[in-house]
Design a protein around this motif. Structure first.
Motif, mmCIF file in Angstrom:
data_model
loop_
_atom_site.group_PDB
_atom_site.id
_atom_site.type_symbol
_atom_site.label_atom_id
_atom_site.label_comp_id
_atom_site.label_asym_id
_atom_site.label_seq_id
_atom_site.Cartn_x
_atom_site.Cartn_y
_atom_site.Cartn_z
ATOM 1 N N PHE A 36 1.662 1.180 -9.652
ATOM 2 C CA PHE A 36 1.834 0.138 -8.812
ATOM 3 C C PHE A 36 1.743 -1.162 -9.700
ATOM 4 C CE2 PHE A 36 0.320 2.567 -5.182
ATOM 5 C CZ PHE A 36 1.431 2.316 -4.525
ATOM 6 N N LYS A 37 0.881 -1.222 -10.924
ATOM 7 C CA LYS A 37 0.963 -2.378 -11.690
ATOM 8 C C LYS A 37 2.179 -2.588 -12.380
ATOM 9 C CE LYS A 37 -3.855 -2.288 -13.080
ATOM 10 N NZ LYS A 37 -4.833 -1.980 -14.091
ATOM 11 N N THR A 40 4.947 -3.963 -10.011
ATOM 12 C CA THR A 40 4.717 -5.552 -9.370
ATOM 13 C C THR A 40 5.119 -6.267 -10.725
ATOM 14 O OG1 THR A 40 2.278 -5.228 -10.055
ATOM 15 C CG2 THR A 40 2.777 -4.967 -7.731
ATOM 16 N N SER A 45 5.625 -8.388 -5.417
ATOM 17 C CA SER A 45 4.703 -7.682 -4.555
ATOM 18 C C SER A 45 4.821 -8.008 -3.397
ATOM 19 C CB SER A 45 3.380 -8.276 -5.080
ATOM 20 O OG SER A 45 2.956 -7.891 -6.435
ATOM 21 N N LEU A 49 5.477 -4.912 -0.384
ATOM 22 C CA LEU A 49 4.692 -4.692 0.802
ATOM 23 C C LEU A 49 5.512 -4.669 2.238
ATOM 24 C CD1 LEU A 49 1.347 -6.967 0.085
ATOM 25 C CD2 LEU A 49 1.730 -4.137 -0.038
ATOM 26 N N PHE A 83 -1.550 -6.500 -5.975
ATOM 27 C CA PHE A 83 -0.705 -7.433 -5.113
ATOM 28 C C PHE A 83 -1.003 -8.841 -5.226
ATOM 29 C CE2 PHE A 83 -0.517 -2.919 -2.552
ATOM 30 C CZ PHE A 83 0.407 -2.513 -3.521
ATOM 31 N N GLN A 86 0.314 -12.198 -7.564
ATOM 32 C CA GLN A 86 1.332 -13.090 -7.275
ATOM 33 C C GLN A 86 1.065 -14.013 -6.206
ATOM 34 O OE1 GLN A 86 4.951 -10.884 -7.225
ATOM 35 N NE2 GLN A 86 4.657 -9.864 -8.806
ATOM 36 N N CYS A 89 2.475 -13.356 -2.617
ATOM 37 C CA CYS A 89 1.788 -12.151 -1.837
ATOM 38 C C CYS A 89 0.312 -12.688 -1.531
ATOM 39 C CB CYS A 89 1.896 -11.026 -2.850
ATOM 40 S SG CYS A 89 1.479 -9.437 -2.060
#
Length: 891
Positions: A36-37, A40, A45, A49, A83, A86, A89
């Motif tokens: 996930f890092k 993003t 991000s 989502l 998340f 940013q 987000c």
């Protein structure tokens, strides 16, 4: 995100949110978070989502009162921080989700907070989230900063350390925008978060609780170590009085953290050069700390590039005080050095040395270690007190052996505390070996030679008259660049002894050097010396022998060192027969070092051959301990290369000789049950081939064929890899002869005739080098396959200019059968050998095999497919039965 992963993600989020499902292990969750890092960092991000609402549902589900796993809760907190890093987000999640995750309504007020992993996940989530101004307002509003303050004293060291790091990050982020626009901003105008953190630090420094003071000092140390903006100067000016007030307490609280802070400030570019009273604070701290606490600070000050000379002198005196006390306690003159003379009268150091054995040993070991680190540095103090330090190291070793003669009650007490202390023996031997680097070096002059001095020393007559008339000290005028030094030494006359005495004092008097060798021999002879002490004694002895003064134009040991060597060899013989394998191994290592440096020198050769050391070394080839056998192999290989391996005659055949060393090493390579001796044999054989050793040069092809045959069947991958190194050396030598005789070698555009190339490759084919290399190409151990690939690519490059004509002239060799065999080998069936190969076949196969692609695949790793995100999601789902067993890629 890949469509395949998007399809698997809802099912995975449902599994993670279900407390009834078995939770994936921490490794899988870490990999998932890293994925996930990566996503993003590469994109939005918020878009992630919106396209995958299951992620928001997972974060919301975590807040429901349920028996959720602490590791899933920790993962969710960290994921939310990733998340929210940013800002768009962050705004999307800020409504109710983020306050509930990181505020009182969330894990902070629940039973899950008792798990350290949850507290750590909460901190790491905030650390990821705090990247923009909106996050700072959020932290101030939700009360997270106060929680971070409390977590500084957490029972988990990991949580406490992470909390301190987070405070530093928040402080730096708060000041980031203001540092550029308002460099002279006063502390009262700082942002809310920054003022709150600084206020907490001030409150902690006023506290009487040592843990709170330690936490505040640690935060400041990290801040000044990472932030060098102008606002840090304002911070130090504000807090330095509070830091200085700690010195008024007895004892000084959190002394180690205080030392770390002051050194961090001193290394900061903006603070070390400013007039903020830093040097005065350092000087006061040196006077207020105990000898044990002041040592690290003194060493740190002496390592600084820009530091006042007065402070450096004070730090050096404090660093030398324990050794000066040892010299004084044993009735020795610390010497002419003003530094040592001023360090002898410190009663606190004496009290620290005599308080207990643990305190005495700890202080001396730290002092020796600090001086050992300082000695090779260019910014070390000058003049360097070489003679007193040598005397102190020798005295400590004598105290530990009980052979010193204390002249006072303090000395007798020290002797009782240090008798048989292995820690001090090891530290003193290490330091003694470091001091050997000064042997033979001229002292650093106290000042550059003035023009007047150079004029006076322009001739020997003026030198003598100057010495005789006004008594000018030669050491004050000495400059190592002057060519008249050698002439002055050779001139003789009444000045010869004086000049010679001066140059002897450059590295220490001969009596002291003799004493160094005497104490080293004493330790090497003693039956009470532990194996680790013996190893360090061998190392120190070698360093002193290596640094002994050399006769100009001669690389041999000087006469005094040869005398030491003659006394040393009987000691080495005894140690090679020790019942302790570590001692035998250390003796062989020492012999290896000596042979490597002096094996070609007449004095060393004569002394060694007159001893029993070579014979004992050969017997250790059959030692029961594999490490010793490996060391014996290395030594015997070196002795043989230097012509120092004398093969004794056997009792059964007085007129003949025993089997050669080559046969002995081949036997070890074929039969030894441990890998270390076999690796050592391959390294010796490779070196022998490079050096054209007589046993190898006699019949190189037979030697290579036998060694490669054995090495190819070895179960140790390092032996097989070393076999490829041996093959590469043979390949380079063979092709080197081909290119040196090729009449077209100087003109690359013209192809070399096929005959010489085929002739050059024939020896490689006869020793079955190519079968060994092709088999290693598909070895199950990747380093072996990579080495084989490099070898074959090297061969293809070397023969590229000549292989075309050779290919055209070949009479149809069966290349297809070889390629089919290689395909079977790649599939795992390596039972069928290739048999005899012709050069034409080898070159044709080299062109057909995709060696570049194979090298790329080997560099990528064997698990690159299993590292894909899709594979990770499938594996996590398969462990709970959501996917079928055949749908998982690993595990």
């Amino acid at each position: 995100m890949d469509p395949e992963c998007s399809q698997l993600l809802p099912a995975l989020c449902a599994v993670l949110a279900d407390p009834r499902q078995p939770v994936a292990d921490d490794t899988c969750l870490e990999k998932l978070l890293d994925w996930f890092k990566t996503i993003t960092k590469a994109g939005s991000s918020l878009l992630l989502l919106q396209e995958n609402p299951c992620l928001v549902e997972l974060l919301c589900h975590v807040l429901k009162p349920q028996d959720l796993s602490s590791r899933v809760l920790s993962f969710s907190l960290r994921l939310a921080g990733v998340f929210a890093a940013q800002e768009d987000c962050f705004q999307y999640l800020q409504g109710e989700l983020l306050p509930r995750l990181f505020g009182e309504p969330g894990p902070l007020g629940g039973a899950a907070w008792t798990a350290p992993s949850v507290r750590s996940g909460w901190i790491q989530g905030l650390r990821s989230l705090a990247q923009h101004p909106s996050a700072l307002h959020f932290l101030a509003d939700c009360g997270a900063v106060d929680t971070i303050f409390s977590l500084q004293g957490d029972s988990s060291l990991f949580v406490a350390s992470a909390a301190g790091q987070l405070l530093v990050h928040i402080l730096g982020l708060s000041m980031q925008g203001l540092a550029e626009g308002h460099p002279s901003l006063q502390a009262g105008d700082w942002p809310v978060c920054a003022q709150k953190i600084v206020g907490h630090i001030e409150e902690s420094l006023h506290s009487t609780a040592v843990p709170q003071i330690t936490q505040a000092l640690n935060v400041l140390t990290t801040t000044f170590g990472h932030c060098h903006d102008p606002w840090t100067q304002v911070l130090w000016v504000r807090l330095s009085p509070l830091v200085g007030s700690l010195l008024e307490k007895d004892p000084v609280p959190a002394a180690h953290s205080l030392v770390d802070l002051l050194l961090s400030v001193a290394r900061s570019p903006g603070l070390s050069s400013s007039s903020c009273g830093l040097w005065e604070t350092l000087a006061q701290t040196l006077n207020h700390l105990s000898p044990t606490q002041a040592g690290p600070l003194a060493l740190g000050i002496l390592k600084l590039q820009d530091c006042p000379q007065v402070l450096r002198a004070q730090a050096f005196v404090i660093l030398l005080q324990p050794l000066a006390c040892v010299l004084k306690a044993t009735g020795q003159d610390p010497g002419p050095s003003d530094v040592l003379d001023s360090a002898t009268g410190d009663s606190l150091t004496v009290d620290a040395l005599l308080s207990s054995k643990a305190a005495c040993v700890g202080l001396l070991c730290r002092t020796l270690a600090h001086l050992e680190l300082l000695q090779p540095l260019p910014q070390r103090p000058c003049p360097w007190p070489q003679e007193p330090l040598l005397g102190a190291a020798v005295t400590l070793l004598q105290l530990c052996r009980g052979s010193a003669s204390p002249a006072s009650d303090v000395g007798r007490h020290l002797c009782a505390l240090l008798l048989g202390c292995v820690r001090v023996q090891r530290a003193a031997l290490d330091f003694l070996g470091t001091l050997s680097q000064e042997t033979g070096k001229p002292r650093c002059p106290r000042r550059p030679c003035s023009p007047a001095a150079q004029l006076h020393w322009g001739s020997m007559s003026s030198a003598c008259s100057l010495w005789g008339r006004v008594g000018v000290r030669l050491s004050d005028l000495f400059c190592p660049c002057f060519p008249w030094i050698d002439a002055l030494l050779c001139w003789g006359g009444p000045w010869k002894g004086r000049v010679g005495s001066f140059f002897m004092s450059v590295s220490g008097p001969q009596e002291l050097v003799t004493e160094v060798f005497a104490v080293l021999l004493e330790y090497l002879r003693s039956p009470d010396s532990s194996p680790t002490v013996l190893k360090k004694a061998f190392q120190a002895t070698f360093r002193w022998l290596l640094s002994s003064p050399k006769t100009p134009g001669c690389c041999d040991l000087e006469p005094h060192a040869l005398l030491v060597l003659r006394e040393l060899l009987p000691v080495l013989q005894k140690r090679l027969c020790s019942p302790c394998w570590e001692v035998r191994d250390s003796g062989l290592e020492f012999l290896t070092q000596m042979t490597r440096h002096w094996g070609g020198q007449a004095g060393f050769r004569h002394a060694l051959l007159a001893s029993e050391v070579p014979k004992l070394t050969e017997q250790l080839l059959r030692d029961p301990e594999s490490y010793v056998r490996a060391s014996a192999v290395t030594v015997m290989g070196q002795l043989s290369s230097q012509g120092l391996h004398v093969t004794p005659v056997s009792p059964e055949h007085p007129g003949g000789q025993q089997k050669s060393l080559l046969v002995e090493l081949l036997h070890i390579l074929s039969t030894d049950s441990e890998g270390f001796p076999r690796r050592a044999v391959m390294q010796v054989f490779t070196q022998w081939l490079r050096d054209h050793h007589a046993d190898v040069a006699g019949d190189t092809e037979q030697f290579m064929a036998r060694v490669l045959q054995v090495a190819s069947q070895d179960l140790d991958w390092e032996v097989r890899a070393q076999g490829l190194e041996l093959a590469l050396v043979f390949l380079e030598q063979t092709l080197g002869q081909f290119h040196s005789h090729c009449p077209y070698a100087v003109t690359p555009p013209v192809a070399a005739p096929a005959g010489p190339l085929a002739q050059a490759l024939q020896p490689l084919c006869r020793v079955r080098l190519f079968e060994f290399a092709f088999r290693a190409l598909f070895d199950c151990d990747r380093p072996v396959a990579q080495k084989s690939c490099d070898l074959l690519l090297f061969l293809r490059a070397k023969t590229a200019s000549s292989s075309g004509s050779l290919q055209e002239s070949r009479s149809g060799p069966d290349v297809a059968s070889v390629e089919a065999a290689l395909q079977r080998w790649q599939a795992g069936d390596q039972g069928q050998p290739l048999g005899d190969l012709e050069p034409e076949v080898v070159l044709a196969v080299l062109r057909s095999v995709d060696l570049e692609g194979l090298r790329g695949a080997l560099a990528e790793g064997s698990d690159h497919m299993e590292k894909s995100p899709q594979s990770l999601l499938q594996d996590m789902l398969a462990t709970v039965g959501v996917l079928g067993e055949n749908e998982a890629d690993c595990y």
